[in-house]
Write a protein that holds these residues in place. Structure first.
Motif, short mmCIF file in Angstrom:
data_model
loop_
_atom_site.label_atom_id
_atom_site.label_comp_id
_atom_site.label_asym_id
_atom_site.label_seq_id
_atom_site.Cartn_x
_atom_site.Cartn_y
_atom_site.Cartn_z
N GLY A 16 0.43 2.22 -13.41
CA GLY A 16 -0.93 2.45 -13.89
C GLY A 16 -1.89 2.31 -12.72
O GLY A 16 -1.63 2.82 -11.64
N PRO A 17 -2.99 1.58 -12.89
CA PRO A 17 -3.95 1.43 -11.80
C PRO A 17 -3.55 0.33 -10.82
O PRO A 17 -4.18 0.16 -9.79
N GLN A 18 -2.50 -0.39 -11.13
CA GLN A 18 -2.10 -1.55 -10.34
C GLN A 18 -1.02 -1.16 -9.34
O GLN A 18 -0.20 -0.28 -9.60
N GLY A 19 -1.03 -1.83 -8.21
CA GLY A 19 -0.03 -1.52 -7.20
C GLY A 19 0.28 -2.71 -6.32
O GLY A 19 -0.50 -3.66 -6.22
N PHE A 20 1.43 -2.64 -5.71
CA PHE A 20 1.93 -3.67 -4.79
C PHE A 20 2.22 -3.00 -3.46
O PHE A 20 2.92 -1.99 -3.42
N GLN A 21 1.71 -3.55 -2.38
CA GLN A 21 2.05 -3.09 -1.05
C GLN A 21 2.78 -4.22 -0.34
O GLN A 21 2.25 -5.32 -0.22
N LEU A 22 4.00 -3.94 0.09
CA LEU A 22 4.75 -4.90 0.90
C LEU A 22 4.74 -4.39 2.33
O LEU A 22 4.73 -3.18 2.57
N PHE A 23 4.75 -5.29 3.28
CA PHE A 23 4.64 -4.91 4.68
C PHE A 23 5.99 -4.51 5.25
O PHE A 23 6.98 -5.21 5.06
N SER A 24 6.00 -3.39 5.93
CA SER A 24 7.24 -2.89 6.51
C SER A 24 7.35 -3.19 8.00
O SER A 24 8.35 -2.86 8.62
N SER A 25 6.32 -3.83 8.57
CA SER A 25 6.38 -4.20 9.98
C SER A 25 5.67 -5.53 10.19
O SER A 25 4.81 -5.94 9.40
N GLU A 26 6.02 -6.18 11.30
CA GLU A 26 5.38 -7.44 11.64
C GLU A 26 3.90 -7.23 11.93
O GLU A 26 3.08 -8.08 11.63
N GLU A 27 3.55 -6.09 12.52
CA GLU A 27 2.15 -5.80 12.82
C GLU A 27 1.31 -5.72 11.54
O GLU A 27 0.21 -6.27 11.47
N GLU A 28 1.83 -5.02 10.51
CA GLU A 28 1.12 -4.95 9.23
C GLU A 28 0.94 -6.34 8.65
O GLU A 28 -0.13 -6.68 8.15
N GLN A 29 1.98 -7.15 8.73
CA GLN A 29 1.92 -8.50 8.18
C GLN A 29 0.89 -9.34 8.93
O GLN A 29 0.08 -10.02 8.34
#
Length: 153
Positions: A16-29
C-alpha cells in the motif's frame, strides 16, 4: 548483518502506501545513521539498518542489548520510543519477503488500485503470519490498522 540484507535483495518492500528500505551498502547505512546522531535524544548504541519510506522512521538494532530485536524508532517530540518489529534480522527479512510476495508492488501506492490487496480474509491471515514470524504483535497490529484505514479513506 549487512551481508545478510544484501543477500536477501530486499532493498525496498512496499505494501500500500507503506514501505521498507533496507540498506544494501555500508555507505547508505552510514548516511542514514548520521541523520540521527546529531539528535541529543538518540542513543549511539542504536544501529540503523533501514528506513520507513513513508514516514522516515528508522529500523534499528540496539547494539547495547544482548538480544537482536529489530525496532522501529518513533520520535514523540522529545525522545525516541522503540517499538519491536521482529525478534531477529532473519525474522524481519522473512516478514518483508512475505509482504513482497503478497503485494508484488514495486513502489508506494497512494490510492488503492488493481494491485491493492483488499480481501479481508487474506489480510487477516497475512497479519497473523507476520505476527507469528516476527514475534512482535504490536507493530504488525498497528501496521494493518494503518493499511485498513488507508483502504477506507
Amino acid at each position: 548483518m549487512l551481508g545478510y540484507i544484501q543477500k536477501s535483495s530486499l532493498t525496498h518492500t512496499y505494501f500500500g502506501p507503506q514501505g521498507f528500505q533496507l540498506f544494501s551498502s555500508e555507505e547508505e547505512q552510514r548516511t542514514a545513521q548520521r541523520k540521527f546522531t546529531d539528535d541529543p535524544s538518540w542513543n549511539n548504541a542504536w544501529f540503523v539498518v533501514g528506513m520507513d519510506t513513508e514516514l522516515g522512521d528508522p529500523y534499528l538494532i540496539n547494539k547495547s542489548s544482548d538480544d537482536a530485536v529489530i525496532y522501529t524508532g518513533v520520535f514523540n517530540g522529545n525522545t525516541w520510543e522503540l517499538v519491536p518489529v521482529a525478534e531477529t534480522i532473519y525474522a524481519f527479512i522473512e516478514c518483508l519477503t512475505l509482504l513482497r510476495t503478497a503485494s508484488a508492488q514495486t513502489s508506494e501506492v497512494f490510492v488503492p488500485d488493481d494491485s491493492t490487496l483488499t480481501d479481508q480474509d487474506i489480510l487477516k491471515d497475512l497479519k497473523q503470519q507476520l505476527i507469528e514470524i516476527s514475534k512482535c504483535e504490536v507493530f504488525w497490529q498497528q501496521f494493518f490498522v494503518c493499511y485498513l484505514d488507508w483502504l477506507t479513506e
